[in-house]
Design an enzyme around this catalytic site. Structure first.
Site, short mmCIF file in Angstrom:
data_model
loop_
_atom_site.label_atom_id
_atom_site.label_comp_id
_atom_site.label_asym_id
_atom_site.label_seq_id
_atom_site.Cartn_x
_atom_site.Cartn_y
_atom_site.Cartn_z
N GLY A 53 0.81 -1.22 0.00
CA GLY A 53 0.00 0.00 0.00
C GLY A 53 0.84 1.26 0.00
O GLY A 53 0.31 2.35 -0.14
N CYS A 54 2.15 1.10 0.14
CA CYS A 54 3.05 2.25 0.11
C CYS A 54 3.69 2.32 -1.27
O CYS A 54 4.13 1.29 -1.80
CB CYS A 54 4.14 2.11 1.17
SG CYS A 54 3.51 2.05 2.85
N GLN A 55 3.74 3.50 -1.84
CA GLN A 55 4.36 3.67 -3.15
C GLN A 55 5.86 3.43 -3.05
O GLN A 55 6.45 2.77 -3.89
CB GLN A 55 4.07 5.06 -3.70
CG GLN A 55 4.64 5.27 -5.08
CD GLN A 55 4.28 6.63 -5.64
OE1 GLN A 55 3.75 7.49 -4.95
NE2 GLN A 55 4.57 6.82 -6.90
#
Length: 139
Positions: A53-55
């Site tokens: 969910g983290c770029q």
């Protein structure tokens, strides 16, 4: 040693953010906080500890020390490292009960959600979800 309670740590951060007149200065402060994160061993920078969910790449390794949860975390991005430092000030070395007692939206008091890109906001929420889930498993 951690501040007495997560709420006290949040209150201190709110006060510190208030010292700055604008968000550019707050961003620089966040980046500076991230530079102070302890190094993370390479063996923890694996898919097992990567937060989805983290770029950018974010890894969180957790372990229990007595009745407290200790998190080691880092990112390969400066702003995200700073966000990790903010999260660690509030949640690191706390009991599962203390973590779960904090409202999940408590960081809204810092004004972060209005000033972060949608991808950074998603990443921040993914980190928080991991911390709350870890605490809930041990509560």
């Amino acid at each position: 040693m951690a501040t007495d309670t997560p709420q006290q740590a949040l209150d201190e951060l709110i006060e510190e953010f208030g010292f700055f007149d604008n968000w550019m200065d707050r961003y620089q402060y966040i980046i500076d906080l991230g530079k102070q994160l302890p190094a993370m061993p390479d063996e923890w920078k694996t898919a097992e500890y990567r937060i989805d969910g983290c770029q950018s790449n974010v890894w969180i390794y957790d372990e229990q020390h007595g009745d407290r949860l200790h998190f080691s975390a880092m990112s390969d991005a400066a702003i995200v490292s700073g966000l990790i430092a903010v999260v660690m000030r509030i949640y690191n070395d706390r009991t599962p009960h203390d973590i779960l007692a904090m409202p999940k939206n408590c960081l809204d008091q810092l004004g972060l959600s209005q000033h972060l890109s949608p991808t950074r906001n998603n990443g921040l929420h993914a980190m928080l979800a991991h911390i709350y889930l870890t605490a809930a498993k041990l509560a």
